[in-house]
Design an enzyme around this catalytic site. Structure first.
Site, PDB file in Angstrom:
ATOM      1  N   SER A  51      -1.403   4.017   9.202  1.00  0.00           N
ATOM      2  CA  SER A  51       0.451   2.630   8.945  1.00  0.00           C
ATOM      3  C   SER A  51       1.008   3.247   8.165  1.00  0.00           C
ATOM      4  O   SER A  51       1.893   4.241   8.170  1.00  0.00           O
ATOM      5  CB  SER A  51      -0.325   1.516   8.421  1.00  0.00           C
ATOM      6  OG  SER A  51       0.756   0.398   8.584  1.00  0.00           O
ATOM      7  N   GLU A  75       0.408  -0.658  20.549  1.00  0.00           N
ATOM      8  CA  GLU A  75       1.373  -0.267  19.290  1.00  0.00           C
ATOM      9  C   GLU A  75       2.637  -0.512  19.771  1.00  0.00           C
ATOM     10  O   GLU A  75       3.165   0.085  20.411  1.00  0.00           O
ATOM     11  CB  GLU A  75       0.651   0.860  18.465  1.00  0.00           C
ATOM     12  CG  GLU A  75      -0.489   0.330  17.721  1.00  0.00           C
ATOM     13  CD  GLU A  75      -0.766   1.731  16.579  1.00  0.00           C
ATOM     14  OE1 GLU A  75      -0.287   1.796  15.957  1.00  0.00           O
ATOM     15  OE2 GLU A  75      -1.986   2.427  16.897  1.00  0.00           O
TER      16      GLU A  75
END
Length: 308
Positions: free
Chosen positions: A155, A248
């Site tokens: 991330s 995503e």
């Protein structure tokens, strides 16, 4: 084909608002409380963490920055994963990520160093990057050879991993053996089509990517390559392992970075997982895809550090 178990777990994560007795998913606005969010993450991590008696945890101070060694049995003393934790640039710590980094260290058989870099909004860009440089240089100062270091992160930590490589290259500092970036945001303008297409498929709170990232960006230029590494010169970067799921918001960011790095002559392994969500390998062993992805990453680290 997606496993039934992953469908169940991902469904629960998408609908986690129901466990807090809220009918609608959270939407992050300007009134968002960073402190409350951090407390929630730390408390959840503490509840979920299961200490492995075979893993040694050693706290240390790196020039004023709390850090932790995570050392699995039989780990070679001269090889290390420098792990940069995620958390949207506003949260995360050694404590919150201890259980996740332990998985990488244990399965790869390589000790890991994780550190508490400064967080936004109190410390906007370039604070987190400066702390990442500090941690890497500390390893070199301790006698670790760059060829024996793999930088990894998920991330925001994946984004910082790629920014760190560009910053090290610009400063003439020896680059690591290789790097692993899981679900990185590489263009912090969030203008890629997958941001809109996957907004409801992914698990990040709606609009969090804009509010949280604005805290980190501060007054910086969004096209600063050390902020948005997609815009950097990738020539000469070490081998990269990039992983992302098709559900995503960061799908396009990861694919675009891989394409540009390959065009610059960089060796890139791009792993795209169908119907998977943000940073799903850290959910291992909750469902098969997460477990397999984690093993794939750790095998990559072992091969590159020749620990097999």
């Amino acid at each position: 084909m997606q496993s039934l178990r992953s469908k169940l777990i991902i469904g629960l994560l998408r609908n986690r608002h129901l466990f807090r007795f809220k009918l609608k998913p959270e939407i992050v606005t300007e009134s968002f409380s960073v402190d409350a969010f951090r407390d929630r993450i730390e408390q959840a991590s503490e509840r979920m963490e299961k200490r492995n008696k075979h893993i040694k945890i050693e706290g240390l101070n790196i020039k004023g920055m709390y850090s932790e060694w995570i050392i699995p049995p039989s780990a070679q003393s001269d090889k290390v994963i420098l792990y940069i934790h995620g958390g949207g640039f506003i949260s995360g710590s050694c404590k919150s990520h201890r259980m996740h980094v332990t998985k990488f260290a244990q399965e790869s058989g390589v000790k890991a160093l994780v550190f508490d870099y400064r967080l936004a909004p109190e410390h906007p860009y370039p604070a987190a990057l400066e702390d990442s440089i500090k941690a890497y240089k500390w390893l070199l100062d301790q006698g670790y050879k760059s060829d024996n270091i793999v930088i990894a992160g998920e991330s925001a930590g994946g984004s910082l991993t790629l920014s760190l490589l560009l910053a090290l290259k610009a400063r003439g500092i020896k680059l690591p053996n290789s790097a692993v970036a899981v679900s990185p945001a590489t263009d912090l303008s969030y203008s890629a089509p997958s941001v809109i297409a996957n907004a409801k498929r992914d698990i990040a709170p709606m609009n969090s990517w804009r509010i949280w990232t604005d805290y980190y960006i501060g007054d910086a230029d969004i096209r600063d390559p050390y902020l948005s590494p997609l815009y950097g010169d990738h020539t000469g970067l070490p081998p990269l392992y990039l992983l992302v799921g098709t559900y995503e918001i960061h799908l396009d960011d990861t694919v675009n970075f891989a394409r540009k790095a390959r065009q610059a002559g960089v060796e890139v392994h791009l792993s795209i997982w169908d119907k998977m969500i943000h940073a799903f390998p850290i959910l291992s062993p909750l469902f098969p895809e997460a477990k397999e992805a984690l093993s794939e990453i750790c095998d990559y680290i072992k091969r590159n550090l020749s620990t097999q």
